[in-house]
Design a protein around this motif. Structure first.
Motif, PDB file in Angstrom:
ATOM      1  N   ARG A 303       2.693 -24.367 -34.972  1.00  7.55           N
ATOM      2  CA  ARG A 303       3.837 -25.730 -35.004  1.00  7.55           C
ATOM      3  C   ARG A 303       3.743 -26.018 -36.360  1.00  7.55           C
ATOM      4  O   ARG A 303       4.751 -26.476 -37.114  1.00  7.55           O
ATOM      5  N   ALA A 304       2.591 -26.069 -37.382  1.00  6.86           N
ATOM      6  CA  ALA A 304       2.486 -26.296 -38.793  1.00  6.86           C
ATOM      7  C   ALA A 304       3.452 -25.490 -39.497  1.00  6.86           C
ATOM      8  O   ALA A 304       4.306 -25.627 -40.400  1.00  6.86           O
ATOM      9  N   ALA A 305       3.462 -24.205 -39.264  1.00  8.63           N
ATOM     10  CA  ALA A 305       4.204 -22.977 -39.869  1.00  8.63           C
ATOM     11  C   ALA A 305       5.568 -23.278 -39.426  1.00  8.63           C
ATOM     12  O   ALA A 305       6.625 -23.183 -40.377  1.00  8.63           O
ATOM     13  N   MET A 306       6.000 -23.768 -38.388  1.00  4.31           N
ATOM     14  CA  MET A 306       7.587 -24.066 -37.971  1.00  4.31           C
ATOM     15  C   MET A 306       8.213 -25.258 -38.188  1.00  4.31           C
ATOM     16  O   MET A 306       9.216 -25.420 -38.132  1.00  4.31           O
ATOM     17  N   VAL A 338      15.562 -14.614 -43.033  1.00  3.03           N
ATOM     18  CA  VAL A 338      14.990 -15.359 -41.821  1.00  3.03           C
ATOM     19  C   VAL A 338      15.862 -15.222 -40.967  1.00  3.03           C
ATOM     20  O   VAL A 338      16.694 -15.726 -40.637  1.00  3.03           O
ATOM     21  N   GLN A 339      15.184 -14.310 -39.735  1.00  3.47           N
ATOM     22  CA  GLN A 339      16.129 -14.149 -38.705  1.00  3.47           C
ATOM     23  C   GLN A 339      15.179 -13.596 -37.484  1.00  3.47           C
ATOM     24  O   GLN A 339      14.223 -12.925 -37.767  1.00  3.47           O
ATOM     25  N   VAL A 340      15.499 -13.769 -36.114  1.00  2.00           N
ATOM     26  CA  VAL A 340      14.753 -13.259 -35.169  1.00  2.00           C
ATOM     27  C   VAL A 340      14.677 -11.762 -35.099  1.00  2.00           C
ATOM     28  O   VAL A 340      15.866 -11.185 -35.485  1.00  2.00           O
ATOM     29  N   PRO A 347      15.337 -13.545 -28.115  1.00  3.54           N
ATOM     30  CA  PRO A 347      16.419 -14.484 -28.849  1.00  3.54           C
ATOM     31  C   PRO A 347      15.898 -15.895 -29.444  1.00  3.54           C
ATOM     32  O   PRO A 347      16.185 -16.347 -30.499  1.00  3.54           O
ATOM     33  N   ASN A 348      14.634 -16.390 -28.950  1.00  2.00           N
ATOM     34  CA  ASN A 348      14.049 -17.578 -29.117  1.00  2.00           C
ATOM     35  C   ASN A 348      12.839 -17.276 -29.777  1.00  2.00           C
ATOM     36  O   ASN A 348      11.943 -18.294 -29.662  1.00  2.00           O
ATOM     37  N   SER A 349      12.331 -16.046 -30.325  1.00  2.00           N
ATOM     38  CA  SER A 349      11.191 -15.809 -30.473  1.00  2.00           C
ATOM     39  C   SER A 349      10.786 -15.997 -32.040  1.00  2.00           C
ATOM     40  O   SER A 349      11.559 -15.476 -32.794  1.00  2.00           O
ATOM     41  N   PRO A 350       9.654 -16.536 -32.448  1.00  2.00           N
ATOM     42  CA  PRO A 350       9.239 -16.607 -33.880  1.00  2.00           C
ATOM     43  C   PRO A 350       8.482 -15.727 -34.368  1.00  2.00           C
ATOM     44  O   PRO A 350       8.266 -15.729 -35.504  1.00  2.00           O
ATOM     45  N   TRP A 351       8.088 -14.607 -33.541  1.00  2.00           N
ATOM     46  CA  TRP A 351       7.356 -13.640 -33.674  1.00  2.00           C
ATOM     47  C   TRP A 351       8.112 -12.572 -34.824  1.00  2.00           C
ATOM     48  O   TRP A 351       9.109 -12.370 -34.608  1.00  2.00           O
ATOM     49  N   LYS A 368       6.878  -5.167 -43.008  1.00  2.00           N
ATOM     50  CA  LYS A 368       7.973  -5.433 -43.338  1.00  2.00           C
ATOM     51  C   LYS A 368       8.429  -6.694 -42.869  1.00  2.00           C
ATOM     52  O   LYS A 368       9.359  -7.394 -43.404  1.00  2.00           O
ATOM     53  N   ARG A 369       7.744  -7.225 -41.753  1.00  2.00           N
ATOM     54  CA  ARG A 369       8.034  -8.326 -41.304  1.00  2.00           C
ATOM     55  C   ARG A 369       6.732  -9.053 -40.979  1.00  2.00           C
ATOM     56  O   ARG A 369       5.719  -8.444 -40.485  1.00  2.00           O
ATOM     57  N   VAL A 370       6.670 -10.185 -40.916  1.00  2.00           N
ATOM     58  CA  VAL A 370       5.347 -11.157 -40.524  1.00  2.00           C
ATOM     59  C   VAL A 370       5.731 -12.369 -39.941  1.00  2.00           C
ATOM     60  O   VAL A 370       6.947 -12.967 -39.859  1.00  2.00           O
ATOM     61  N   SER A 371       4.845 -12.739 -39.195  1.00  2.00           N
ATOM     62  CA  SER A 371       5.164 -14.275 -38.540  1.00  2.00           C
ATOM     63  C   SER A 371       4.704 -15.221 -39.478  1.00  2.00           C
ATOM     64  O   SER A 371       3.530 -15.235 -40.514  1.00  2.00           O
ATOM     65  N   PRO A 372       5.530 -16.510 -39.473  1.00  2.00           N
ATOM     66  CA  PRO A 372       5.319 -17.566 -40.449  1.00  2.00           C
ATOM     67  C   PRO A 372       3.844 -18.105 -40.411  1.00  2.00           C
ATOM     68  O   PRO A 372       3.396 -18.701 -41.448  1.00  2.00           O
ATOM     69  N   TRP A 373       2.993 -18.216 -39.272  1.00  2.00           N
ATOM     70  CA  TRP A 373       1.787 -18.817 -39.261  1.00  2.00           C
ATOM     71  C   TRP A 373       0.705 -17.875 -39.977  1.00  2.00           C
ATOM     72  O   TRP A 373      -0.593 -18.229 -40.218  1.00  2.00           O
TER      73      TRP A 373
END
Length: 419
Positions: A303-306, A338-340, A347-351, A368-373
């Motif tokens: 939640r802090a990352a998002m 920044v895109q899914v 379609p709704n994943s922050p992963w 090449k891709r990382v999760s915000p947290w």
């Protein structure tokens, strides 16, 4: 990854022997973060599929959420009987709408501020070709010999002693520790060759020595990795053969929970997503050294990352464990977009929401891709003037992700659905 214990030839009534958590963490490495019991977490099926060695067709589970709020009800610290690689078995209980709203006190990357305590003395060394030679000995670093091993009597000639070390299975190994040579150095001689043979050690593997709080000397193993960013880049984790990275490193089989909540072979396509969506507890097994991100993450960290309004140009840093697991290094990068990751299937994943470019790309080719947290924001833009403007806007704006409507369950987890 989900590891199927019964598929490895163990009897159905096999009793798993838990490790001392201190030894487990020493063998797991500094990046391994296991949420404590009763903590609130998000479980990511998309991330879990990256750990599985079988393609998972989620078309059969159209109602599955990309992230499921849960509470950790139990943790078992275990080790593979063949490889000595440590893993953790976690039992998760899905939570309702309001149960995951209150943040646990959390620091960077999900580290709890209340969990910091003095760590026991431990030391890891990557084996050289000489160390792994069946007929040779083990060259003990001075720090390990003087702070972790029992005190050596330097008045003797030569200084020598027998040390006993317990491995992850509770088996005790006997080594002869001697201080000799020109210049003098600490060595393990008698008993070391047998240990190398029995554990099938090779150059590049690491040996871990730990002095527990009760004074016991323990020994563990970290199997060799291929680099800081070892493991293939998994684009989406959707029915992809690229998800075999964990099975290539470990001899276990992978699968997902069956309807009963137990682990079974061949049940991947029969995985019933209602285990989580209907609020039924389920178990996951996580190998900390499988070179894939953790798929059970502290809810407060997510939640802090998002809450950050991520956008292209933001500068960040991210921690990685070095190849020999001796330390954690930070690498700088810039958010490219920044895109899914998989808008069709998740379609709704922050992963893996952030596509990134590294300042040292040659060291992180597969990331090449990382999760915000997993990252720490350093500045809002690589250009100082843009960064200042972004900072001013941020001061007056609500710190909610622009994907808040899509990721509503991050702020307000959806209640379990009845089937």
């Amino acid at each position: 990854m989900i590891n199927v214990m019964n598929s490895m030839g163990r009897p159905m009534n096999h009793v798993e022997k838990c490790l001392d958590p201190q030894l487990w963490h020493a063998c797991a490495g500094g990046m391994a973060q296991i949420p404590p019991i009763n903590s609130k977490v998000y479980y990511f099926p998309q991330g879990h599929s990256e750990h599985a060695n079988k393609a998972v067709d989620f078309h059969e589970f159209p109602r599955i959420s990309p992230l499921i709020p849960c509470r950790v009800s139990s943790i078992s610290y275990l080790a593979d009987s063949e490889t000595d690689e440590v893993y953790a078995k976690m039992r998760l209980v899905p939570l309702g709408r309001n149960e995951c709203d209150v943040d646990d006190e959390v620091g960077l990357m999900g580290f709890s501020k209340n969990e910091e305590k003095e760590k026991p003395n431990s030391f890891a060394k990557t084996l050289t070709q000489s160390d792994a030679n069946n007929g040779g000995g083990f060259s003990v670093p001075r720090y390990c010999a003087e702070t972790i091993f029992p005190r050596l009597d330097y008045s003797a000639e030569p200084p020598v002693q027998t040390i006993l070390a317990k491995d992850v299975h509770g088996e005790v190994w006997k080594f002869r520790h001697i201080y000799r040579g020109t210049p003098r150095r600490h060595l393990l001689t008698t008993g070391w060759s047998n240990f190398v043979n029995q554990k099938k050690l090779v150059a590049g593997d690491s040996i871990v020595f730990l002095r527990t709080e009760n004074g016991d000397l323990c020994v563990g193993i970290q199997r060799a990795k291929t680099g800081i960013s070892s493991g293939p880049e998994v684009v989406s984790g959707w029915s992809t053969g690229a998800a075999n990275c964990a099975s290539a490193l470990y001899k276990g089989f992978s699968g997902f929970p069956s309807e009963s909540g137990s682990l079974c072979v061949g049940s991947v396509k029969k995985w019933n997503a209602s285990l989580a969506s209907s609020g039924r507890p389920f178990e996951v097994v996580y190998y900390p050294r499988a070179s894939t991100p953790e798929f059970v993450v502290r809810a407060s960290a997510v939640r802090a990352a998002m809450r950050i309004q991520w956008c292209a140009g933001m500068r960040f840093k991210m921690a990685f464990e070095t190849e020999d697991s001796s330390r954690i290094s930070w690498f700088m990068g810039t958010v490219s977009s920044v895109q899914v990751d998989d808008p069709v299937h998740w379609p709704n994943s922050p992963w893996r929401l952030l596509q990134v470019a590294w300042d040292e790309p040659e060291l992180l080719q597969n990331v090449k891709r990382v999760s915000p947290w997993l990252v720490e924001l350093v500045s809002y833009s690589s250009h100082p003037s843009v960064a200042l403007l972004s900072a001013k806007k941020e001061a007056t704006a609500t710190r909610i992700s622009p994907w808040a409507t899509s990721y509503a369950d991050v702020a307000s987890p959806q209640p379990p659905q009845s089937q």
